[in-house]
Scaffold this motif. Structure first.
Motif, PDB file in Angstrom:
ATOM      1  N   LEU A  88      -5.696   9.581  -2.810  1.00  0.00           N
ATOM      2  CA  LEU A  88      -6.803   9.360  -1.881  1.00  0.00           C
ATOM      3  C   LEU A  88      -7.052  10.598  -1.033  1.00  0.00           C
ATOM      4  O   LEU A  88      -8.194  11.062  -0.892  1.00  0.00           O
ATOM      5  N   TRP A  89      -5.992  11.164  -0.458  1.00  0.00           N
ATOM      6  CA  TRP A  89      -6.160  12.339   0.405  1.00  0.00           C
ATOM      7  C   TRP A  89      -6.710  13.528  -0.371  1.00  0.00           C
ATOM      8  O   TRP A  89      -7.542  14.280   0.150  1.00  0.00           O
ATOM      9  N   GLU A 111      -8.973  11.153   9.155  1.00  0.00           N
ATOM     10  CA  GLU A 111      -7.971  10.257   9.729  1.00  0.00           C
ATOM     11  C   GLU A 111      -8.629   9.104  10.471  1.00  0.00           C
ATOM     12  O   GLU A 111      -8.146   7.963  10.438  1.00  0.00           O
ATOM     13  N   LEU A 114      -9.920   6.702   7.647  1.00  0.00           N
ATOM     14  CA  LEU A 114      -8.818   6.003   6.990  1.00  0.00           C
ATOM     15  C   LEU A 114      -8.266   4.901   7.881  1.00  0.00           C
ATOM     16  O   LEU A 114      -7.936   3.807   7.401  1.00  0.00           O
ATOM     17  N   THR A 120      -4.721   4.248   5.792  1.00  0.00           N
ATOM     18  CA  THR A 120      -3.834   5.352   6.182  1.00  0.00           C
ATOM     19  C   THR A 120      -2.526   5.330   5.411  1.00  0.00           C
ATOM     20  O   THR A 120      -2.039   6.371   4.962  1.00  0.00           O
ATOM     21  N   ARG A 123      -2.722   6.865   1.807  1.00  0.00           N
ATOM     22  CA  ARG A 123      -3.467   8.118   1.676  1.00  0.00           C
ATOM     23  C   ARG A 123      -2.889   9.030   0.596  1.00  0.00           C
ATOM     24  O   ARG A 123      -3.621   9.828   0.006  1.00  0.00           O
ATOM     25  N   ASP A 124      -1.587   8.912   0.324  1.00  0.00           N
ATOM     26  CA  ASP A 124      -0.951   9.776  -0.674  1.00  0.00           C
ATOM     27  C   ASP A 124      -0.705   9.059  -1.998  1.00  0.00           C
ATOM     28  O   ASP A 124       0.042   9.552  -2.850  1.00  0.00           O
ATOM     29  N   THR A 127      -5.444   6.915  -6.599  1.00  0.00           N
ATOM     30  CA  THR A 127      -6.498   5.909  -6.442  1.00  0.00           C
ATOM     31  C   THR A 127      -6.607   4.991  -7.660  1.00  0.00           C
ATOM     32  O   THR A 127      -7.172   3.899  -7.565  1.00  0.00           O
ATOM     33  N   ILE A 138     -12.925   3.516  -0.450  1.00  0.00           N
ATOM     34  CA  ILE A 138     -12.831   4.974  -0.571  1.00  0.00           C
ATOM     35  C   ILE A 138     -14.215   5.594  -0.662  1.00  0.00           C
ATOM     36  O   ILE A 138     -14.487   6.639  -0.061  1.00  0.00           O
TER      37      ILE A 138
END
Length: 238
Positions: A88-89, A111, A114, A120, A123-124, A127, A138
């Protein structure tokens, strides 16, 4: 001054050059214009014409004052378009790079978004592991990452839970207060009736009515009707 003015004589595809005809409208700062019509009426073709994605377009589309080399709009599609191998990030970083956002501006805005959409903690994550509803969130985050002059939104409510819908509508309201315009295609007519400042009603590739709800009621001869009833009356048989 309108954030977009469209005067389309005709537009379409190779072999089908006139899918839409005589489409004339504008979206002003702070306006939310609902683009409504039955399946096959030309809503998606109208949006593609605005985005410059059609091979056959006769007419003129002007964003803002027409002097900038790049139109300042954001597009939120109906179906999520994501890369399976990116987190996502990483999607947000890629979008920010394409938009030319500074690192500070990007991080603050990303941020904030999210947190608003409760993403949040993931985020890592890739997807590709997300549900359809999360993937649609998203697309909202990507759409709002850059504060645009115009938001072009295609069927935004599909897959969103009630809380995400409320967050989305709050975001739209905030952007409208800032002066952004919105063109939103939707079949959710009860919500559209409550939030849109005006409407474009398409049927068989042309506008059959446009303006405020009162204008739409007048056009279909139903002075007390809901948007749904006006829609049914003016698209009957299509």
């Amino acid at each position: 001054m309108a954030v977009v003015q469209a005067s389309i004589e005709s537009a379409g595809y190779k072999g089908r050059a006139e899918v839409i005809r005589d489409i004339h409208f504008s979206v002003g700062p702070g306006e939310l214009v609902g683009l409504i019509g039955p399946n096959g009426a030309g809503k998606s073709t109208t949006i593609k014409a605005l985005l410059g994605l059609l091979p056959e377009v006769k007419g003129e589309i002007v964003f803002g004052n027409g002097e900038d080399s790049e139109p300042h709009y954001a597009y939120i599609p109906e179906h999520p378009v994501l890369y399976e191998d990116l987190t996502l990030w990483e999607h947000l970083e890629l979008a920010a790079s394409a938009m030319g956002l500074s690192d500070e501006e990007f991080r603050e805005r990303a941020e904030e978004l999210l947190a608003r959409y409760r993403l949040t903690e993931v985020r890592d994550h890739l997807t590709s592991s997300f549900s359809k509803g999360m993937q649609q969130k998203i697309m909202l985050v990507l759409g709002f990452l850059h504060r645009a002059e115009l938001y072009i939104v295609d069927e935004p409510f599909i897959g969103l839970d009630p809380r995400a819908i409320r967050d989305f509508l709050d975001m739209l309201n905030g952007e409208r207060k800032r002066g952004a315009g919105v063109l939103m295609s939707t079949h959710v007519l009860d919500t559209a009736e409550k939030i849109c400042s005006s409407f474009l009603l398409l049927s068989e590739g042309s506008i059959v009515a446009q303006g405020t709800l009162e204008d739409i009621r007048g056009a279909c001869g139903l002075p007390e009707a809901s948007l749904f009833d006006c829609f049914a009356a003016m698209t009957e048989g299509t």
